[in-house]
Design a protein around this motif. Structure first.
Motif, PDB file in Angstrom:
ATOM      1  N   ALA A  71      -1.556 -10.012  33.870  1.00  0.00           N
ATOM      2  CA  ALA A  71      -0.149  -9.886  34.269  1.00  0.00           C
ATOM      3  C   ALA A  71       0.123  -8.544  34.925  1.00  0.00           C
ATOM      4  CB  ALA A  71       0.755 -10.079  33.054  1.00  0.00           C
ATOM      5  N   ILE A  72      -0.493  -7.486  34.426  1.00  0.00           N
ATOM      6  CA  ILE A  72      -0.333  -6.161  35.032  1.00  0.00           C
ATOM      7  C   ILE A  72      -0.896  -6.154  36.447  1.00  0.00           C
ATOM      8  CG2 ILE A  72      -1.065  -3.744  34.901  1.00  0.00           C
ATOM      9  CD1 ILE A  72      -0.918  -4.007  31.832  1.00  0.00           C
ATOM     10  N   HIS A  73      -2.055  -6.782  36.620  1.00  0.00           N
ATOM     11  CA  HIS A  73      -2.667  -6.853  37.952  1.00  0.00           C
ATOM     12  C   HIS A  73      -1.766  -7.591  38.937  1.00  0.00           C
ATOM     13  CE1 HIS A  73      -6.935  -5.381  37.806  1.00  0.00           C
ATOM     14  NE2 HIS A  73      -6.611  -5.305  36.525  1.00  0.00           N
ATOM     15  N   ARG A  74      -0.979  -8.532  38.457  1.00  0.00           N
ATOM     16  CA  ARG A  74      -0.127  -9.335  39.335  1.00  0.00           C
ATOM     17  C   ARG A  74       1.255  -8.727  39.540  1.00  0.00           C
ATOM     18  NH1 ARG A  74      -1.507 -15.487  37.117  1.00  0.00           N
ATOM     19  NH2 ARG A  74      -3.692 -15.486  37.779  1.00  0.00           N
ATOM     20  N   SER A  75       1.483  -7.532  39.002  1.00  0.00           N
ATOM     21  CA  SER A  75       2.800  -6.897  39.086  1.00  0.00           C
ATOM     22  C   SER A  75       2.756  -5.692  40.009  1.00  0.00           C
ATOM     23  CB  SER A  75       3.259  -6.461  37.691  1.00  0.00           C
ATOM     24  OG  SER A  75       3.319  -7.568  36.798  1.00  0.00           O
ATOM     25  N   LYS A  76       3.868  -5.430  40.659  1.00  0.00           N
ATOM     26  CA  LYS A  76       3.978  -4.259  41.531  1.00  0.00           C
ATOM     27  C   LYS A  76       4.334  -3.008  40.742  1.00  0.00           C
ATOM     28  CE  LYS A  76       5.467  -7.153  45.405  1.00  0.00           C
ATOM     29  NZ  LYS A  76       6.585  -7.512  46.306  1.00  0.00           N
ATOM     30  N   ILE A  77       5.091  -3.185  39.651  1.00  0.00           N
ATOM     31  CA  ILE A  77       5.475  -2.063  38.797  1.00  0.00           C
ATOM     32  C   ILE A  77       5.217  -2.440  37.346  1.00  0.00           C
ATOM     33  CG2 ILE A  77       7.413  -0.698  37.904  1.00  0.00           C
ATOM     34  CD1 ILE A  77       8.741  -0.888  40.612  1.00  0.00           C
ATOM     35  N   LEU A  78       4.641  -1.507  36.582  1.00  0.00           N
ATOM     36  CA  LEU A  78       4.577  -1.630  35.127  1.00  0.00           C
ATOM     37  C   LEU A  78       5.499  -0.572  34.544  1.00  0.00           C
ATOM     38  CD1 LEU A  78       3.293  -2.749  32.486  1.00  0.00           C
ATOM     39  CD2 LEU A  78       1.654  -0.853  32.660  1.00  0.00           C
ATOM     40  N   PHE A  79       6.470  -1.015  33.744  1.00  0.00           N
ATOM     41  CA  PHE A  79       7.390  -0.087  33.099  1.00  0.00           C
ATOM     42  C   PHE A  79       7.052   0.039  31.621  1.00  0.00           C
ATOM     43  CE2 PHE A  79      11.075   0.681  30.409  1.00  0.00           C
ATOM     44  CZ  PHE A  79      11.556   1.872  30.935  1.00  0.00           C
ATOM     45  N   CYS A  80       7.031   1.280  31.155  1.00  0.00           N
ATOM     46  CA  CYS A  80       6.803   1.542  29.740  1.00  0.00           C
ATOM     47  C   CYS A  80       7.745   2.654  29.307  1.00  0.00           C
ATOM     48  CB  CYS A  80       5.335   1.954  29.513  1.00  0.00           C
ATOM     49  SG  CYS A  80       4.954   2.377  27.796  1.00  0.00           S
ATOM     50  N   ASN A  81       8.223   2.595  28.088  1.00  0.00           N
ATOM     51  CA  ASN A  81       9.033   3.691  27.569  1.00  0.00           C
ATOM     52  C   ASN A  81       8.532   4.131  26.202  1.00  0.00           C
ATOM     53  OD1 ASN A  81      10.050   1.808  25.730  1.00  0.00           O
ATOM     54  ND2 ASN A  81      11.973   1.517  26.841  1.00  0.00           N
ATOM     55  N   GLY A  82       9.154   5.184  25.682  1.00  0.00           N
ATOM     56  CA  GLY A  82       8.699   5.755  24.426  1.00  0.00           C
ATOM     57  C   GLY A  82       8.779   4.811  23.247  1.00  0.00           C
ATOM     58  N   TYR A  83       9.673   3.833  23.315  1.00  0.00           N
ATOM     59  CA  TYR A  83       9.810   2.897  22.199  1.00  0.00           C
ATOM     60  C   TYR A  83       8.589   1.992  22.044  1.00  0.00           C
ATOM     61  CZ  TYR A  83      14.697   4.346  22.026  1.00  0.00           C
ATOM     62  OH  TYR A  83      15.852   5.078  21.916  1.00  0.00           O
ATOM     63  N   ALA A  84       7.765   1.887  23.084  1.00  0.00           N
ATOM     64  CA  ALA A  84       6.542   1.088  22.962  1.00  0.00           C
ATOM     65  C   ALA A  84       5.631   1.657  21.882  1.00  0.00           C
ATOM     66  CB  ALA A  84       5.808   1.041  24.301  1.00  0.00           C
ATOM     67  N   PHE A  85       5.740   2.970  21.623  1.00  0.00           N
ATOM     68  CA  PHE A  85       4.912   3.591  20.591  1.00  0.00           C
ATOM     69  C   PHE A  85       5.311   3.137  19.193  1.00  0.00           C
ATOM     70  CE2 PHE A  85       4.240   6.273  24.219  1.00  0.00           C
ATOM     71  CZ  PHE A  85       2.953   6.782  24.076  1.00  0.00           C
ATOM     72  N   CYS A 145      -5.015   0.305  33.293  1.00  0.00           N
ATOM     73  CA  CYS A 145      -5.137  -1.012  33.928  1.00  0.00           C
ATOM     74  C   CYS A 145      -4.260  -1.086  35.171  1.00  0.00           C
ATOM     75  CB  CYS A 145      -4.752  -2.103  32.927  1.00  0.00           C
ATOM     76  SG  CYS A 145      -4.778  -3.784  33.588  1.00  0.00           S
ATOM     77  N   ALA A 146      -3.038  -0.565  35.061  1.00  0.00           N
ATOM     78  CA  ALA A 146      -2.116  -0.571  36.204  1.00  0.00           C
ATOM     79  C   ALA A 146      -2.675   0.249  37.356  1.00  0.00           C
ATOM     80  CB  ALA A 146      -0.749  -0.042  35.772  1.00  0.00           C
ATOM     81  N   ILE A 147      -3.212   1.403  37.054  1.00  0.00           N
ATOM     82  CA  ILE A 147      -3.755   2.264  38.107  1.00  0.00           C
ATOM     83  C   ILE A 147      -4.928   1.582  38.799  1.00  0.00           C
ATOM     84  CG2 ILE A 147      -4.957   4.448  38.531  1.00  0.00           C
ATOM     85  CD1 ILE A 147      -3.248   5.633  36.248  1.00  0.00           C
ATOM     86  N   ASP A 148      -5.804   0.968  38.017  1.00  0.00           N
ATOM     87  CA  ASP A 148      -6.946   0.256  38.594  1.00  0.00           C
ATOM     88  C   ASP A 148      -6.498  -0.885  39.495  1.00  0.00           C
ATOM     89  OD1 ASP A 148      -8.652   1.941  37.245  1.00  0.00           O
ATOM     90  OD2 ASP A 148      -9.030   0.559  35.593  1.00  0.00           O
ATOM     91  N   ALA A 149      -5.352  -1.491  39.154  1.00  0.00           N
ATOM     92  CA  ALA A 149      -4.867  -2.656  39.903  1.00  0.00           C
ATOM     93  C   ALA A 149      -3.983  -2.264  41.079  1.00  0.00           C
ATOM     94  CB  ALA A 149      -4.086  -3.575  38.966  1.00  0.00           C
ATOM     95  N   GLY A 150      -3.711  -0.984  41.261  1.00  0.00           N
ATOM     96  CA  GLY A 150      -2.797  -0.574  42.316  1.00  0.00           C
ATOM     97  C   GLY A 150      -1.350  -0.864  41.976  1.00  0.00           C
ATOM     98  N   THR A 151      -1.054  -0.962  40.693  1.00  0.00           N
ATOM     99  CA  THR A 151       0.303  -1.208  40.206  1.00  0.00           C
ATOM    100  C   THR A 151       0.975   0.125  39.900  1.00  0.00           C
ATOM    101  OG1 THR A 151      -0.288  -3.355  39.253  1.00  0.00           O
ATOM    102  CG2 THR A 151       1.663  -2.269  38.348  1.00  0.00           C
TER     103      THR A 151
END
Length: 471
Positions: A218-232, A246-252
């Motif tokens: 799913a990350i590979h198929r996305s243009k943007i991956l959003f994450c915030n501090g609450y994910a921790f 993973c996002a960086i490798d996919a060009g996301t």
């Protein structure tokens, strides 16, 4: 204790969807509704936007359309159901008393009319209403709260990618339940929040030890991956870092908003500190409040704090500072842009930051000039603030367009001049303004709001009018 709701929605009846639906990368089909459906809105907005973009120079750091990426924005974790209640007083501060307070609330589950989709759902809703194709990556349980959340996301045309394939058979059933967040509002409209994640030394979903294969896809198929501090609060730090990699490798592109958790992560465990630094250095776009930027840099001036974060970053293109009622700032390697806030009657600020971020994501994907992206983001955040609560109450496009047309912004130059004069940035600073002439500072360049708004409206009005006609 008498508990009353804040502007509740009519209950949505769960439709008994199979849990397997959480693992499908393909978009869930939205339920029929009057007017344009979410996917149709996304297609129509994209067409109008692409036509309007031809008139504008690309923004610094913006990327061209990427092939093979069917999703515009994917959010990582922080999928929860908010239970919104009015209470006589907010919960006590001591941890043990707060936990007992929450357990008393949970002992008698409230009516479904008090429920609302929360967390990153706010961002996904606001982004989808701007025409972006959205997916949410995280865990949703099989119980009634999880089914409710899936139904609401489907209604908005947002897909869900589950994270259950690395489940731990030794974990208790409670660990797999949908995360609940109790949103408590006292008579003075002050908010208190609590969830089970607040009372554990481990993440809520500690059984997720590595990034699932379907999440990577799913990350590979996305243009943007959003994450915030609450994910921790839900995922181990190394799982979050692997999602960034993973996002960086996919060009996301990676968007990161440390939020209030940033300060505690900065002084947290070694793993938390490393993951926080990893996200700050490798993100394309950082979003912070001025207080959060100061806590991470020890620099009070938000422009200078943004510049410091840019220096530390390896991939950072935009640092966006949210200034509350003053407006917002974007710092890039070669420019500083400011946009004052819109004048509105504030009803509720919950969800405003998520709505603001949705518009920044839109601006990044569409290569909007910095001042235009900030103007749109301020308008979307302000539109949400005029309603009550977040979730499905976040801004609709028609309210955003109304604020843009009215163009009523706070025009006090004093805050911007003070920040500019106190910063070491030597180049010109662009500030959105109703006036075309420059101020007393030779470093402050006014950008007429009429020009900015004209271009933004051309991107959206055709879609909004078409939706109204078909409704």
């Amino acid at each position: 204790m008498a508990l009353q709701t804040l502007n509740p929605h009519p209950p949505l009846l769960p439709r008994g969807r199979s849990h397997a639906a959480q693992h499908a990368v393909a978009r869930l089909p939205p339920a029929p509704r009057r007017g344009l459906r979410p996917r149709a809105v996304a297609v129509a907005v994209s067409g109008a936007v692409n036509e309007a973009r031809r008139r504008w120079p690309p923004a610094e750091g913006g990327d061209e359309e990427e092939e093979g990426k069917e999703t515009d924005l994917a959010t990582l974790g922080n999928l929860c159901v908010d239970v919104v209640l009015s209470v006589p007083e907010l919960p006590p501060a001591p941890r043990e008393e707060r936990e007992a307070y929450m357990e008393r609330l949970a002992a008698s589950p409230p009516n479904q009319k008090f429920w609302e989709a929360g967390g990153n759902c706010n961002l996904a809703f606001a982004a989808a209403r701007l025409g972006l194709r959205c997916s949410t990556l995280g865990h949703v349980g099989e119980e009634i709260y999880g089914k409710f959340l899936l139904d609401v996301l489907e209604e908005e045309g947002i897909s869900v990618v589950g994270m259950l394939d690395n489940s731990d058979s030794s974990a208790c059933r409670h660990a797999y339940e949908t995360l609940l967040c109790w949103v408590l509002v006292d008579p003075f409209q002050r908010h208190g929040f609590c969830s089970r994640a607040d009372f554990s030394d481990e993440p809520a979903f500690s059984w997720i030890r590595k990034l699932p294969a379907e999440t990577k896809t799913a990350i590979h198929r996305s243009k943007i991956l959003f994450c915030n501090g609450y994910a921790f609060d839900e995922l181990f730090p190394d799982v979050i870092s692997s999602a960034v990699d993973c996002a960086i490798d996919a060009g996301t592109a990676v968007f990161f908003d440390p939020g209030p958790r940033g300060k505690s992560l900065l002084h947290g465990t070694l793993d938390e500190q490393r993951a926080l630094e990893h996200s700050l250095r490798l993100s394309d776009v950082l979003l912070l409040t001025s207080d959060e930027a100061e806590s991470l840099t020890n620099i009070r001036n938000p422009i200078q704090a943004g510049q410091e974060l840019l220096k530390r970053g390896i991939r950072t293109k935009w640092v966006v500072i949210k200034m509350g009622s003053k407006g917002s700032i974007m710092v890039t390697k070669s420019s500083v842009s400011c946009a004052p806030s819109f004048k509105i009657d504030v009803v509720d600020t919950v969800g405003c930051g998520d709505s603001f971020t949705a518009a920044i994501a839109f601006g990044f994907l569409q290569n909007l000039p910095a001042v235009s992206a900030l103007t749109l983001a301020n308008a979307v955040g302000a539109a949400t603030a005029t309603g009550c609560g977040a979730g499905r109450n976040v801004a609709h496009l028609d309210k955003v367009l109304q604020l843009l047309r009215e163009s009523s912004i706070n025009e006090d130059d004093t805050p911007w001049n003070e920040l500019i004069e106190a910063s070491s940035f030597c180049s010109e600073v662009s500030v959105l303004s109703k006036m075309a002439v420059n101020g007393f500072s030779d470093r402050l360049v006014r950008i007429p709001i009429c020009n900015v708004v004209s271009n933004l409206l051309s991107m959206f009005e055709a879609v909004s009018e078409r939706s109204t006609v078909q409704a």
